[in-house]
Design an enzyme around this catalytic site. Sequence first.
Site, PDB file in Angstrom:
ATOM      1  N   HIS A 114       8.768   1.553   0.764  1.00 22.98           N
ATOM      2  CA  HIS A 114       9.957   1.652   1.114  1.00 22.98           C
ATOM      3  C   HIS A 114      10.311   1.636   2.536  1.00 22.98           C
ATOM      4  CE1 HIS A 114       9.830   5.955   0.997  1.00 22.98           C
ATOM      5  NE2 HIS A 114      10.694   5.745   1.907  1.00 22.98           N
ATOM      6  N   ASP A 128      11.442  -0.250 -14.033  1.00 26.70           N
ATOM      7  CA  ASP A 128      12.836   0.079 -13.395  1.00 26.70           C
ATOM      8  C   ASP A 128      12.818   1.709 -12.944  1.00 26.70           C
ATOM      9  OD1 ASP A 128      13.599  -2.582 -13.878  1.00 26.70           O
ATOM     10  OD2 ASP A 128      14.647  -2.058 -15.686  1.00 26.70           O
ATOM     11  N   SER A 181       8.613  10.710   4.862  1.00 27.34           N
ATOM     12  CA  SER A 181       8.155   9.572   4.084  1.00 27.34           C
ATOM     13  C   SER A 181       7.122   8.521   4.368  1.00 27.34           C
ATOM     14  CB  SER A 181       9.181   8.763   3.482  1.00 27.34           C
ATOM     15  OG  SER A 181      10.461   9.399   2.622  1.00 27.34           O
TER      16      SER A 181
END
Length: 386
Positions: free
Chosen positions: A173, A243, A319
Amino acid sequence: MCSNLGFSGWPPSTLPLLLLSVLPLVTSSSSSSSSRPQWILQRVPAVLPLQSQPRPSPRFLSPARLDVASQCDPECHLKAPPPLDRDLPQFLAYQTLHSDGRLSETAVGIYGLDSNPNQPPSRRKREIFGHDGRYSINGRDFALKYPFSAAVKLSTGCSGTLVGDRHVLTAAHCVHDGKNYVKGAQRLRVGFLKPKRDSRGGAVSNFTANMGDAHQSGKMKFQWIRAKRTHVPKGWIKGNANDIGMDYDYALLELKKTHRRRYLNLGVSPPSRSLPGRRVHFSGFDNDRPGQLVYRFCRAGEETSDLLYQRCDARPGASGSGVYARMWDVGRRRWQRKVIGVFSGHQWVERRGASQEFNVAVRITPLKYAQICYWIKGNFVDCREG
């Protein structure tokens, strides 16, 4: 691409059988009177590229994401059905973003996969976060000492970990939001922390822990190296994976030139119960402590086959940090740190009518180890033991 393996003269139909003949058997540590926690070698399959095709050049429209969100809590992940073996090649196929803007997509084949891994997930009630347990690490004596020196900063705002002399492991991400590549991904840079100098030219040594002086030591400088290419598994790209989440939130960056710092080795994530004190560690560049390297360790909590939940305090910016553990390596007869996961970030979930917070890391499974290791080494021979 199979020429890198040394099997360019073999017919394609022979390759899977040949690979199976050289893949290692499951190897466990021999019985020993020592109580030291030991790395246990596991069967590692081979994840090999089959065919690469060019894709339309991406548009870098999305802002960089420094955190992730999911409506699925640990219990939800544990109840989710595992992916079918036939779907795994689709999830582990990957896109490669080149520094000149080209984008390619590579299909993979998986050989030697154990379809029935005996790794039951542990269940533990999550505890509420307490006081801030992070440590700010500054100066030559600490920030540039291994393993802290393996932590790097991405120009998109995330963190990463050196896992090779030209390779950085981070979260997917940080470069791709699931639909598009983020702004700055094409000209991605990796920052290496440099020591701060005092007014007399000497290195400043400081090691503080949650003492209210996170900003007093000032910002430290970085030396930046451009990324040559970026690999992102298709399992992360929306529409290819389930998902509920972040099982494939990892990416590998290849730098344009080598660095001179010691890097961390990869390892297959063991069950949390076998970790020393059930602890995990990671270092990154949290946004609320600009210019500082922040280290933390904590007890691992619930886990699924792909995710590890823990109570480490962290803020956006951390992150992409490599989650590692330190255990005894029987073969090398020494303690060794290995990266066993990638810190994905916080999750805010509505659970039983209340918002609850979770920290989650993507575990390096045998399949993910095989894929990441191949990206680094360029062959499967050096990726047989995790």
